[in-house]
Scaffold this active site. Sequence first.
Site, PDB file in Angstrom:
ATOM      1  N   GLU A  96       0.819  -1.202   0.000  1.00  0.00           N
ATOM      2  CA  GLU A  96       0.000   0.000   0.000  1.00  0.00           C
ATOM      3  C   GLU A  96       0.856   1.256   0.000  1.00  0.00           C
ATOM      4  O   GLU A  96       1.927   1.289   0.593  1.00  0.00           O
ATOM      5  CB  GLU A  96      -0.898   0.007   1.232  1.00  0.00           C
ATOM      6  CG  GLU A  96      -1.743  -1.250   1.291  1.00  0.00           C
ATOM      7  CD  GLU A  96      -2.959  -1.089   2.154  1.00  0.00           C
ATOM      8  OE1 GLU A  96      -3.938  -1.772   1.879  1.00  0.00           O
ATOM      9  OE2 GLU A  96      -2.954  -0.267   3.090  1.00  0.00           O
ATOM     10  N   CYS A 109       3.350   8.409   0.989  1.00  0.00           N
ATOM     11  CA  CYS A 109       3.804   7.555   2.078  1.00  0.00           C
ATOM     12  C   CYS A 109       4.109   6.183   1.481  1.00  0.00           C
ATOM     13  O   CYS A 109       3.202   5.477   1.015  1.00  0.00           O
ATOM     14  CB  CYS A 109       2.693   7.480   3.131  1.00  0.00           C
ATOM     15  SG  CYS A 109       3.169   6.547   4.571  1.00  0.00           S
ATOM     16  N   CYS A 116       5.995  -6.715   8.244  1.00  0.00           N
ATOM     17  CA  CYS A 116       7.105  -6.188   9.049  1.00  0.00           C
ATOM     18  C   CYS A 116       7.426  -7.197  10.141  1.00  0.00           C
ATOM     19  O   CYS A 116       6.529  -7.852  10.670  1.00  0.00           O
ATOM     20  CB  CYS A 116       6.718  -4.843   9.670  1.00  0.00           C
ATOM     21  SG  CYS A 116       8.086  -4.038  10.537  1.00  0.00           S
ATOM     22  N   CYS A 120       5.933  -4.101  16.756  1.00  0.00           N
ATOM     23  CA  CYS A 120       5.532  -2.996  17.629  1.00  0.00           C
ATOM     24  C   CYS A 120       4.076  -3.246  18.038  1.00  0.00           C
ATOM     25  O   CYS A 120       3.233  -3.558  17.194  1.00  0.00           O
ATOM     26  CB  CYS A 120       5.667  -1.657  16.909  1.00  0.00           C
ATOM     27  SG  CYS A 120       7.374  -1.282  16.457  1.00  0.00           S
ATOM     28  N   CYS A 123       1.027  -1.417  16.297  1.00  0.00           N
ATOM     29  CA  CYS A 123       1.073  -1.230  14.839  1.00  0.00           C
ATOM     30  C   CYS A 123       0.304  -2.319  14.093  1.00  0.00           C
ATOM     31  O   CYS A 123       0.455  -3.507  14.395  1.00  0.00           O
ATOM     32  CB  CYS A 123       2.535  -1.205  14.378  1.00  0.00           C
ATOM     33  SG  CYS A 123       2.684  -0.976  12.596  1.00  0.00           S
ATOM     34  N   CYS A 340      -1.620   7.026   9.395  1.00  0.00           N
ATOM     35  CA  CYS A 340      -0.322   6.518   9.864  1.00  0.00           C
ATOM     36  C   CYS A 340      -0.470   5.168  10.543  1.00  0.00           C
ATOM     37  O   CYS A 340      -1.262   5.011  11.464  1.00  0.00           O
ATOM     38  CB  CYS A 340       0.290   7.442  10.910  1.00  0.00           C
ATOM     39  SG  CYS A 340       0.622   9.068  10.334  1.00  0.00           S
TER      40      CYS A 340
HETATM   41  N1  SAH Z   1       9.128   1.034  10.572  1.00  0.00           N
HETATM   42  C1  SAH Z   1       9.254   2.452  10.411  1.00  0.00           C
HETATM   43  C2  SAH Z   1       8.309   3.063   9.379  1.00  0.00           C
HETATM   44  C3  SAH Z   1       6.862   2.619   9.396  1.00  0.00           C
HETATM   45  S1  SAH Z   1       5.813   3.179  10.716  1.00  0.00           S
HETATM   46  C4  SAH Z   1       9.116   3.158  11.748  1.00  0.00           C
HETATM   47  O1  SAH Z   1       8.699   2.520  12.709  1.00  0.00           O
HETATM   48  O2  SAH Z   1       9.453   4.335  11.836  1.00  0.00           O
HETATM   49  C5  SAH Z   1       5.688   4.917  10.523  1.00  0.00           C
HETATM   50  C6  SAH Z   1       5.250   5.631  11.797  1.00  0.00           C
HETATM   51  O3  SAH Z   1       3.886   5.326  12.113  1.00  0.00           O
HETATM   52  C7  SAH Z   1       6.068   5.242  13.032  1.00  0.00           C
HETATM   53  O4  SAH Z   1       6.441   6.399  13.743  1.00  0.00           O
HETATM   54  C8  SAH Z   1       5.087   4.438  13.864  1.00  0.00           C
HETATM   55  O5  SAH Z   1       5.400   4.523  15.239  1.00  0.00           O
HETATM   56  C9  SAH Z   1       3.769   5.086  13.515  1.00  0.00           C
HETATM   57  N2  SAH Z   1       2.579   4.274  13.744  1.00  0.00           N
HETATM   58  C10 SAH Z   1       2.449   2.937  13.651  1.00  0.00           C
HETATM   59  N3  SAH Z   1       1.186   2.556  13.913  1.00  0.00           N
HETATM   60  C11 SAH Z   1       0.483   3.692  14.177  1.00  0.00           C
HETATM   61  C12 SAH Z   1      -0.881   3.958  14.484  1.00  0.00           C
HETATM   62  N4  SAH Z   1      -1.783   2.994  14.523  1.00  0.00           N
HETATM   63  N5  SAH Z   1      -1.238   5.241  14.683  1.00  0.00           N
HETATM   64  C13 SAH Z   1      -0.337   6.248  14.572  1.00  0.00           C
HETATM   65  N6  SAH Z   1       0.942   6.055  14.248  1.00  0.00           N
HETATM   66  C14 SAH Z   1       1.358   4.786  14.071  1.00  0.00           C
END
Ligand code: SAH
Length: 358
Positions: A96, A109, A116, A120, A123, A340
């Site tokens: 995506e 984006c 992944c 986390c 996420c 995000c």
């Molecule tokens: N792996 C990388 C890039 C992908 S995530 C990283 O972690 O930076 C991009 C951003 O989105 C990260 O800052 C992550 O903490 C945030 N993120 C992930 N899930 C989210 C959610 N459900 N709501 C808001 N931000 C989120």
Amino acid sequence: MASVIQSGNLLGLGRTELEDLAVSHGQPRYRGGQLYRGIYARRVLDLSAFTDLSREFRAVLCSRHQITYPEIAREFASRDGAVRYLFRLDDGNSLETVYMPEADRATLCLSSQVGCALDCRFCFTALVGARRNLTAGEILGQVLAVTAAQNLPRGGRLNLVFMGMGEPLLNLPKVLAAVKILADAKGMGVPLRRITISTVGIIPRIQDLASEPTRPKLAISLNASEEEQRSALMPINRKYPLTELLQACRAYPLRPWEHLTFEYVLLEGCNDSDADARRVADLLRGLRAKVNLIPYNSGPELPYRPPPLERVLAFQQILRDRRIPTFIRISRGQDIHAACGQLSLAGLRQDGLPTSPA
Ligand code: SAH
């Protein structure tokens, strides 16, 4: 000469690889440069339209190769103008990309991996698990396919952020191969300072990036103010702890125009207290940095929630009072689950949208 591809998609090949390809067909090297400019600058898709090449070379290319972008399987347009593109890849995987237009610019984006491995806790991509790295062509293809679909002019103001699916520093060779072509004025022509890689903080790769001649800007997903809290939210913190990560950030050679960005996802009752904000300010003291606060985008699959707006504002104020430039990033495309961190779960379902209401 490295091995030259014999057939298949030319998308993703760099200048040298295309020059080698030309030479392997008995052509002068500069013919490879013509192919390179055609694919990435003029964005030609039909090899028979490369009329600056000899008829014979064109015929050979057409018989063995193509230029194909990843296929847009579905698109979802948000009320706020954002569009989420779901691509189907050759091996059946999907990925995506989100397009976010603003008055004078657009931001894409981008994804760097399918799924992944990092797990986390908050996420949605983590729920997919690790599938595979994207190729340079699949990374470039996201930009080429979306700019074509949106009719964006080359040279228009475009920001690229690797904040979609995946951890870009765990696919660094392919991400950098793509960035080299993206940032090349004779390639895609997106200035390096408009390209950002976002990472959980893979320390050795941050150090590798520091010595790269063509390196985009760096954003770090901080998301917590203490070791234990960060390890609970981001298991990778046990391997690369906060204190060591910040040391690596302090050692990172910023260019004169550059600052580090720290992203901080605000999770209600979890990492959003005044004490957290004060600790974040202490952690970042002395760094040339800004903070993006991202109120969490929730979904039915995970228990986290965003804090109320007053809490977000109070958190921001504590950082600002300590002279840390701090911005609140309200996610785009929430109604189409393109915000995000929401990518991928929806995409891997049949209809492309979550089945239960968010
Ligand atoms: N792996 C990388 C890039 C992908 S995530 C990283 O972690 O930076 C991009 C951003 O989105 C990260 O800052 C992550 O903490 C945030 N993120 C992930 N899930 C989210 C959610 N459900 N709501 C808001 N931000 C989120």
